[in-house]
Design an enzyme around this catalytic site. Structure first.
Site, PDB file in Angstrom:
ATOM      1  N   CYS A 115       0.670  -1.129  -0.002  1.00 32.74           N
ATOM      2  CA  CYS A 115       0.033   0.077  -0.111  1.00 32.74           C
ATOM      3  C   CYS A 115       0.996   1.273  -0.035  1.00 32.74           C
ATOM      4  O   CYS A 115       0.330   2.273  -0.350  1.00 32.74           O
ATOM      5  CB  CYS A 115      -0.825  -0.004   1.313  1.00 32.74           C
ATOM      6  SG  CYS A 115      -2.238  -1.376   1.266  1.00 32.74           S
ATOM      7  N   HIS A 251      -3.642   7.579   3.139  1.00 36.71           N
ATOM      8  CA  HIS A 251      -3.831   6.219   2.446  1.00 36.71           C
ATOM      9  C   HIS A 251      -5.330   6.091   2.787  1.00 36.71           C
ATOM     10  O   HIS A 251      -5.698   6.231   3.917  1.00 36.71           O
ATOM     11  CB  HIS A 251      -2.781   5.107   3.056  1.00 36.71           C
ATOM     12  CG  HIS A 251      -3.040   3.811   2.547  1.00 36.71           C
ATOM     13  ND1 HIS A 251      -3.616   3.497   1.316  1.00 36.71           N
ATOM     14  CD2 HIS A 251      -3.361   2.771   3.340  1.00 36.71           C
ATOM     15  CE1 HIS A 251      -3.899   2.146   1.187  1.00 36.71           C
ATOM     16  NE2 HIS A 251      -3.674   1.442   2.448  1.00 36.71           N
ATOM     17  N   ASN A 281      -9.915   0.291  -0.556  1.00 38.49           N
ATOM     18  CA  ASN A 281      -8.385   0.091  -0.309  1.00 38.49           C
ATOM     19  C   ASN A 281      -7.890  -0.011  -1.680  1.00 38.49           C
ATOM     20  O   ASN A 281      -8.018  -1.141  -1.994  1.00 38.49           O
ATOM     21  CB  ASN A 281      -8.004  -0.650   0.794  1.00 38.49           C
ATOM     22  CG  ASN A 281      -6.538  -0.533   0.933  1.00 38.49           C
ATOM     23  OD1 ASN A 281      -5.830  -0.066   0.223  1.00 38.49           O
ATOM     24  ND2 ASN A 281      -6.157  -1.192   2.068  1.00 38.49           N
TER      25      ASN A 281
END
Ligand code: ACO
Length: 324
Positions: A115, A251, A281
Protein backbone atom coordinates in the site's frame (compact mmCIF):
# COMPACT_ATOMS: atom_id res chain seq x y z
CA UNK A 1 23.98 26.34 -5.56
CA UNK A 2 20.22 26.96 -5.29
CA UNK A 3 18.31 23.87 -4.16
CA UNK A 4 16.37 21.82 -6.71
CA UNK A 5 12.83 20.89 -5.72
CA UNK A 6 10.39 18.41 -7.26
CA UNK A 7 7.06 20.08 -7.97
CA UNK A 8 3.82 18.29 -8.75
CA UNK A 9 2.64 20.04 -11.88
CA UNK A 10 -0.46 17.90 -12.52
CA UNK A 11 -2.40 14.84 -11.40
CA UNK A 12 -4.62 12.19 -12.99
CA UNK A 13 -6.51 9.09 -11.94
CA UNK A 14 -8.63 6.22 -13.23
CA UNK A 15 -11.18 3.82 -11.77
CA UNK A 16 -12.74 0.81 -13.49
CA UNK A 17 -16.28 1.45 -14.72
CA UNK A 18 -17.96 -1.20 -12.57
CA UNK A 19 -18.85 -0.02 -9.05
CA UNK A 20 -19.90 -2.65 -6.48
CA UNK A 21 -21.83 -1.40 -3.46
CA UNK A 22 -21.86 -2.85 0.04
CA UNK A 23 -25.43 -4.01 -0.68
CA UNK A 24 -24.09 -5.97 -3.69
CA UNK A 25 -21.58 -7.73 -1.39
CA UNK A 26 -24.38 -8.65 1.05
CA UNK A 27 -25.55 -11.02 -1.71
CA UNK A 28 -22.29 -12.97 -1.82
CA UNK A 29 -20.95 -13.01 1.78
CA UNK A 30 -22.42 -12.79 5.27
CA UNK A 31 -21.93 -9.04 5.79
CA UNK A 32 -23.95 -5.83 5.94
CA UNK A 33 -23.70 -2.30 4.61
CA UNK A 34 -23.93 -1.09 8.22
CA UNK A 35 -20.97 -3.26 9.39
CA UNK A 36 -18.76 -2.20 6.47
CA UNK A 37 -19.61 1.50 6.78
CA UNK A 38 -19.17 1.75 10.55
CA UNK A 39 -15.96 -0.34 10.69
CA UNK A 40 -14.25 1.11 7.60
CA UNK A 41 -16.14 4.07 6.05
CA UNK A 42 -16.35 2.18 2.72
CA UNK A 43 -19.57 2.45 0.65
CA UNK A 44 -18.45 1.01 -2.68
CA UNK A 45 -15.42 -0.23 -4.60
CA UNK A 46 -14.61 -0.37 -8.32
CA UNK A 47 -13.68 -3.71 -9.84
CA UNK A 48 -11.65 -4.16 -13.02
CA UNK A 49 -13.47 -5.78 -15.94
CA UNK A 50 -12.32 -9.14 -17.28
CA UNK A 51 -9.07 -8.49 -19.13
CA UNK A 52 -8.65 -4.99 -17.67
CA UNK A 53 -5.22 -4.76 -16.03
CA UNK A 54 -3.22 -2.64 -13.62
CA UNK A 55 -1.34 -1.34 -16.67
CA UNK A 56 -4.61 -0.26 -18.34
CA UNK A 57 -5.61 1.79 -15.29
CA UNK A 58 -2.08 3.16 -14.90
CA UNK A 59 -2.03 4.17 -18.57
CA UNK A 60 -5.33 6.07 -18.27
CA UNK A 61 -4.25 7.86 -15.07
CA UNK A 62 -0.91 8.75 -16.68
CA UNK A 63 -2.55 10.08 -19.86
CA UNK A 64 -4.83 12.31 -17.77
CA UNK A 65 -1.92 13.61 -15.67
CA UNK A 66 0.23 14.32 -18.76
CA UNK A 67 -2.67 16.08 -20.48
CA UNK A 68 -3.34 18.25 -17.41
CA UNK A 69 0.39 19.03 -17.19
CA UNK A 70 0.70 19.89 -20.89
CA UNK A 71 3.71 17.58 -21.00
CA UNK A 72 4.40 15.18 -23.89
CA UNK A 73 5.34 11.59 -23.01
CA UNK A 74 8.54 12.05 -25.04
CA UNK A 75 9.67 14.75 -22.56
CA UNK A 76 9.72 12.29 -19.63
CA UNK A 77 13.08 11.06 -18.41
CA UNK A 78 11.80 8.62 -15.78
CA UNK A 79 8.68 6.58 -14.95
CA UNK A 80 8.34 5.03 -11.48
CA UNK A 81 5.27 2.89 -10.86
CA UNK A 82 4.19 1.58 -7.46
CA UNK A 83 2.26 -1.68 -7.64
CA UNK A 84 1.95 -5.02 -5.94
CA UNK A 85 -0.31 -6.39 -8.70
CA UNK A 86 1.77 -6.03 -11.89
CA UNK A 87 0.24 -7.14 -15.22
CA UNK A 88 2.89 -9.84 -15.69
CA UNK A 89 6.11 -10.81 -13.91
CA UNK A 90 8.25 -9.02 -16.43
CA UNK A 91 8.65 -6.65 -18.14
CA UNK A 92 7.63 -4.27 -15.37
CA UNK A 93 4.25 -2.54 -15.64
CA UNK A 94 6.21 0.74 -15.86
CA UNK A 95 7.79 -0.54 -19.11
CA UNK A 96 4.40 -1.61 -20.47
CA UNK A 97 2.92 1.82 -19.71
CA UNK A 98 5.99 3.60 -21.09
CA UNK A 99 5.59 1.89 -24.46
CA UNK A 100 1.85 2.70 -24.64
CA UNK A 101 2.50 6.35 -23.81
CA UNK A 102 5.31 6.58 -26.38
CA UNK A 103 7.98 7.53 -23.86
CA UNK A 104 10.39 4.84 -25.12
CA UNK A 105 13.98 5.34 -24.02
CA UNK A 106 13.52 6.89 -20.58
CA UNK A 107 14.21 4.86 -17.43
CA UNK A 108 11.15 2.94 -16.18
CA UNK A 109 10.72 0.58 -13.24
CA UNK A 110 8.20 -0.74 -10.71
CA UNK A 111 8.38 -0.44 -6.93
CA UNK A 112 6.68 -3.06 -4.74
CA UNK A 113 5.97 -1.64 -1.29
CA UNK A 114 2.34 -2.86 -1.07
CA UNK A 115 0.00 0.00 0.00
CA UNK A 116 2.99 2.36 0.36
CA UNK A 117 3.99 1.78 -3.28
CA UNK A 118 3.06 5.24 -4.56
CA UNK A 119 4.69 7.00 -1.59
CA UNK A 120 7.89 5.00 -2.14
CA UNK A 121 7.76 5.82 -5.88
CA UNK A 122 7.29 9.52 -5.12
CA UNK A 123 10.21 9.52 -2.65
CA UNK A 124 12.48 7.80 -5.18
CA UNK A 125 11.45 10.15 -8.00
CA UNK A 126 12.15 13.13 -5.72
CA UNK A 127 15.72 11.85 -5.16
CA UNK A 128 16.27 11.53 -8.94
CA UNK A 129 15.14 15.13 -9.44
CA UNK A 130 17.10 16.52 -6.47
CA UNK A 131 20.28 14.82 -7.71
CA UNK A 132 19.90 16.54 -11.10
CA UNK A 133 19.50 13.18 -12.88
CA UNK A 134 15.88 13.78 -13.98
CA UNK A 135 13.83 16.84 -14.97
CA UNK A 136 10.37 15.47 -15.72
CA UNK A 137 9.15 12.33 -14.01
CA UNK A 138 5.88 10.41 -14.15
CA UNK A 139 4.99 8.74 -10.83
CA UNK A 140 2.12 6.25 -10.80
CA UNK A 141 0.37 4.12 -8.18
CA UNK A 142 -1.84 1.44 -9.73
CA UNK A 143 -3.46 -1.80 -8.57
CA UNK A 144 -5.97 -4.50 -9.37
CA UNK A 145 -6.07 -5.92 -5.84
CA UNK A 146 -9.46 -7.56 -6.38
CA UNK A 147 -7.66 -10.12 -8.57
CA UNK A 148 -6.23 -11.64 -5.37
CA UNK A 149 -9.22 -11.27 -3.05
CA UNK A 150 -11.04 -14.34 -1.79
CA UNK A 151 -14.71 -13.45 -2.40
CA UNK A 152 -15.76 -16.05 0.20
CA UNK A 153 -13.77 -14.36 2.98
CA UNK A 154 -15.80 -11.50 4.47
CA UNK A 155 -12.88 -10.28 6.65
CA UNK A 156 -10.95 -9.16 3.55
CA UNK A 157 -13.17 -9.02 0.45
CA UNK A 158 -15.15 -5.98 1.63
CA UNK A 159 -12.00 -3.88 2.06
CA UNK A 160 -10.34 -3.73 -1.35
CA UNK A 161 -10.86 -2.17 -4.78
CA UNK A 162 -9.03 -1.40 -8.04
CA UNK A 163 -7.74 1.96 -9.27
CA UNK A 164 -4.80 4.15 -10.24
CA UNK A 165 -3.46 7.65 -9.83
CA UNK A 166 -0.50 9.54 -11.29
CA UNK A 167 1.44 12.77 -10.90
CA UNK A 168 3.86 14.59 -13.19
CA UNK A 169 6.86 15.94 -11.28
CA UNK A 170 9.14 18.66 -12.59
CA UNK A 171 12.49 20.03 -11.39
CA UNK A 172 12.01 23.57 -10.07
CA UNK A 173 13.72 26.30 -8.09
CA UNK A 174 10.44 26.71 -6.13
CA UNK A 175 9.15 24.24 -3.52
CA UNK A 176 8.06 21.54 -4.08
CA UNK A 177 8.58 18.47 -2.02
CA UNK A 178 10.17 19.51 1.29
CA UNK A 179 10.67 16.05 2.81
CA UNK A 180 9.98 12.39 2.19
CA UNK A 181 10.29 9.50 4.67
CA UNK A 182 10.34 5.77 3.98
CA UNK A 183 10.46 2.77 6.31
CA UNK A 184 9.88 -0.97 6.36
CA UNK A 185 9.83 -3.78 8.92
CA UNK A 186 9.74 -7.24 7.36
CA UNK A 187 9.26 -8.73 10.81
CA UNK A 188 5.53 -8.08 10.39
CA UNK A 189 5.23 -9.93 7.07
CA UNK A 190 2.65 -12.48 8.20
CA UNK A 191 0.11 -9.89 9.40
CA UNK A 192 -0.66 -8.83 5.83
CA UNK A 193 0.61 -10.83 2.87
CA UNK A 194 0.08 -12.98 -0.15
CA UNK A 195 2.60 -15.78 0.26
CA UNK A 196 2.75 -17.14 -3.28
CA UNK A 197 5.09 -16.26 -6.09
CA UNK A 198 7.78 -17.17 -8.51
CA UNK A 199 10.55 -18.49 -6.31
CA UNK A 200 8.42 -20.21 -3.67
CA UNK A 201 6.19 -21.62 -6.41
CA UNK A 202 2.66 -20.84 -7.63
CA UNK A 203 0.96 -23.33 -5.30
CA UNK A 204 -2.80 -22.98 -5.05
CA UNK A 205 -3.45 -25.05 -1.93
CA UNK A 206 -5.63 -24.19 1.08
CA UNK A 207 -2.82 -22.43 2.92
CA UNK A 208 -1.02 -21.10 -0.12
CA UNK A 209 -3.77 -19.81 -2.43
CA UNK A 210 -3.25 -16.63 -4.44
CA UNK A 211 -5.10 -14.64 -1.82
CA UNK A 212 -4.56 -11.68 0.48
CA UNK A 213 -4.21 -12.86 4.07
CA UNK A 214 -4.62 -10.34 6.87
CA UNK A 215 -4.81 -10.13 10.66
CA UNK A 216 -7.07 -7.03 10.50
CA UNK A 217 -7.13 -6.02 14.17
CA UNK A 218 -3.33 -6.25 14.54
CA UNK A 219 -2.76 -4.37 11.28
CA UNK A 220 -5.09 -1.64 12.51
CA UNK A 221 -3.21 -1.19 15.81
CA UNK A 222 0.28 -1.08 14.28
CA UNK A 223 -0.92 1.23 11.47
CA UNK A 224 -2.30 3.84 13.88
CA UNK A 225 0.79 3.81 16.11
CA UNK A 226 3.24 3.85 13.21
CA UNK A 227 1.45 6.66 11.34
CA UNK A 228 1.56 8.78 14.52
CA UNK A 229 5.35 8.61 14.64
CA UNK A 230 5.62 8.98 10.84
CA UNK A 231 3.74 12.28 11.05
CA UNK A 232 6.13 13.56 13.75
CA UNK A 233 9.17 12.46 11.75
CA UNK A 234 7.93 14.11 8.54
CA UNK A 235 7.15 17.43 10.24
CA UNK A 236 10.60 17.44 11.80
CA UNK A 237 12.32 16.56 8.50
CA UNK A 238 10.53 19.48 6.80
CA UNK A 239 11.11 21.85 9.74
CA UNK A 240 7.35 22.42 10.09
CA UNK A 241 4.59 22.28 12.71
CA UNK A 242 1.11 20.73 12.64
CA UNK A 243 -0.38 24.19 12.03
CA UNK A 244 1.62 24.58 8.78
CA UNK A 245 -0.29 21.74 7.11
CA UNK A 246 -3.28 22.77 4.98
CA UNK A 247 -4.41 19.28 3.93
CA UNK A 248 -3.83 15.71 5.07
CA UNK A 249 -4.05 13.31 2.12
CA UNK A 250 -3.77 9.88 3.73
CA UNK A 251 -3.77 6.32 2.47
CA UNK A 252 -7.43 5.40 1.97
CA UNK A 253 -7.76 2.08 3.81
CA UNK A 254 -10.04 2.74 6.75
CA UNK A 255 -11.79 5.92 7.90
CA UNK A 256 -10.99 5.14 11.55
CA UNK A 257 -7.24 4.97 10.82
CA UNK A 258 -7.53 8.27 8.91
CA UNK A 259 -9.39 9.91 11.82
CA UNK A 260 -6.73 8.78 14.29
CA UNK A 261 -3.96 10.39 12.19
CA UNK A 262 -6.00 13.60 11.80
CA UNK A 263 -6.45 13.73 15.57
CA UNK A 264 -2.70 13.34 16.09
CA UNK A 265 -2.20 16.32 13.73
CA UNK A 266 -4.99 18.27 15.49
CA UNK A 267 -6.65 18.67 12.10
CA UNK A 268 -10.42 18.93 11.70
CA UNK A 269 -11.82 16.33 9.28
CA UNK A 270 -12.77 19.08 6.81
CA UNK A 271 -9.01 19.50 6.16
CA UNK A 272 -8.59 15.79 5.43
CA UNK A 273 -9.20 14.30 1.99
CA UNK A 274 -11.39 11.20 2.28
CA UNK A 275 -12.25 9.10 -0.78
CA UNK A 276 -12.19 5.62 0.81
CA UNK A 277 -16.02 5.65 0.77
CA UNK A 278 -15.92 5.79 -3.06
CA UNK A 279 -13.22 3.24 -3.95
CA UNK A 280 -12.19 1.28 -0.80
CA UNK A 281 -8.53 0.36 -0.32
CA UNK A 282 -6.77 0.53 -3.70
CA UNK A 283 -3.31 0.06 -2.15
CA UNK A 284 -0.74 2.03 -4.23
CA UNK A 285 -3.58 3.71 -6.12
CA UNK A 286 -5.08 5.22 -2.99
CA UNK A 287 -3.02 8.36 -2.23
CA UNK A 288 -2.79 9.58 -5.86
CA UNK A 289 -6.53 8.90 -6.36
CA UNK A 290 -7.29 11.04 -3.30
CA UNK A 291 -4.82 13.72 -4.44
CA UNK A 292 -6.33 13.90 -7.93
CA UNK A 293 -9.81 14.24 -6.44
CA UNK A 294 -8.53 17.00 -4.11
CA UNK A 295 -6.97 18.91 -7.02
CA UNK A 296 -9.77 18.50 -9.56
CA UNK A 297 -12.52 19.33 -7.04
CA UNK A 298 -10.71 22.60 -6.29
CA UNK A 299 -10.19 21.75 -2.60
CA UNK A 300 -6.40 21.85 -2.81
CA UNK A 301 -5.04 25.17 -4.10
CA UNK A 302 -1.58 26.12 -5.39
CA UNK A 303 0.71 27.24 -2.57
CA UNK A 304 -0.90 25.01 0.09
CA UNK A 305 1.07 22.49 2.16
CA UNK A 306 0.04 18.84 1.83
CA UNK A 307 0.98 15.89 4.01
CA UNK A 308 0.72 12.58 2.15
CA UNK A 309 1.20 9.25 3.96
CA UNK A 310 0.66 5.52 3.56
CA UNK A 311 1.03 2.25 5.45
CA UNK A 312 0.88 -1.27 4.10
CA UNK A 313 2.09 -4.86 3.83
CA UNK A 314 5.70 -5.53 4.67
CA UNK A 315 5.08 -3.62 6.83
CA UNK A 316 6.03 -0.51 4.86
CA UNK A 317 5.22 3.12 5.65
CA UNK A 318 6.14 6.33 3.90
CA UNK A 319 5.24 10.01 3.62
CA UNK A 320 5.84 13.29 1.81
CA UNK A 321 5.34 16.87 2.89
CA UNK A 322 5.09 19.26 -0.04
CA UNK A 323 3.89 22.60 -1.24
CA UNK A 324 1.40 22.08 -4.06
N1 ACO B 1 -19.10 -8.29 7.86
C1 ACO B 1 -19.62 -8.59 9.04
N2 ACO B 1 -18.91 -9.01 10.08
C2 ACO B 1 -17.57 -9.14 9.92
C3 ACO B 1 -16.94 -8.85 8.70
C4 ACO B 1 -17.76 -8.42 7.63
N3 ACO B 1 -17.27 -8.10 6.41
N4 ACO B 1 -15.62 -9.06 8.84
C5 ACO B 1 -15.42 -9.46 10.10
N5 ACO B 1 -16.60 -9.53 10.76
C6 ACO B 1 -16.84 -9.90 12.15
C7 ACO B 1 -15.70 -10.71 12.75
O1 ACO B 1 -15.87 -12.07 12.42
C8 ACO B 1 -15.88 -10.44 14.23
O2 ACO B 1 -16.90 -11.29 14.71
P1 ACO B 1 -16.84 -11.92 16.21
O3 ACO B 1 -16.82 -10.72 17.13
O4 ACO B 1 -18.09 -12.72 16.28
O5 ACO B 1 -15.57 -12.71 16.24
C9 ACO B 1 -16.44 -9.01 14.27
O6 ACO B 1 -16.89 -8.72 12.94
C10 ACO B 1 -15.45 -7.95 14.73
O7 ACO B 1 -14.22 -8.14 14.09
P2 ACO B 1 -12.99 -7.21 14.45
O8 ACO B 1 -11.79 -7.77 13.76
O9 ACO B 1 -12.92 -6.97 15.89
O10 ACO B 1 -13.44 -5.83 13.78
P3 ACO B 1 -12.65 -4.50 13.74
O11 ACO B 1 -13.41 -3.45 14.42
O12 ACO B 1 -11.19 -4.66 14.10
O13 ACO B 1 -12.66 -4.17 12.17
C11 ACO B 1 -11.27 -4.32 10.22
C12 ACO B 1 -12.08 -5.08 11.24
C13 ACO B 1 -12.19 -3.43 9.42
C14 ACO B 1 -10.60 -5.33 9.27
C15 ACO B 1 -10.21 -3.47 10.93
O14 ACO B 1 -9.51 -4.24 11.86
C16 ACO B 1 -9.25 -2.85 9.96
O15 ACO B 1 -9.60 -2.01 9.16
N6 ACO B 1 -7.96 -3.21 10.04
C17 ACO B 1 -6.97 -2.64 9.17
C18 ACO B 1 -6.89 -3.52 8.00
C19 ACO B 1 -6.55 -2.80 6.75
O16 ACO B 1 -6.89 -1.66 6.53
N7 ACO B 1 -5.85 -3.51 5.90
C20 ACO B 1 -5.54 -3.01 4.63
C21 ACO B 1 -4.11 -3.00 4.36
S1 ACO B 1 -3.17 -2.21 5.54
C22 ACO B 1 -3.59 -0.72 5.38
O17 ACO B 1 -3.85 -0.35 4.26
C23 ACO B 1 -3.66 0.13 6.56
Amino acid sequence: MAPIYSRIIATGSALPERAVSNADLEKIVDTSDEWIRTRTGIRQRHIAADGETTGDLAFLAAQRALEAAGVKASELDLIVLGTTTPDIIFPSTACLVQQRLGANGCAAFDVNAACSGFMYALGIADKFIKSGQSKKVLVIGAETLTRMVDWNERETCVLFGDGAGAVVLEASGEPGIYATCMHADGGYKELLWNPVGVSVGFRDEPNHGVRIKMAGREVFKVAVKTLDSLVDETLEAAGMHESDIDWLIPHQANLRIIEATAKRLQMPMDRVIVTVDQHANTSSGSVPLALDYAVRSGKVQRGQNLLLEAFGGGFTWASALLRY
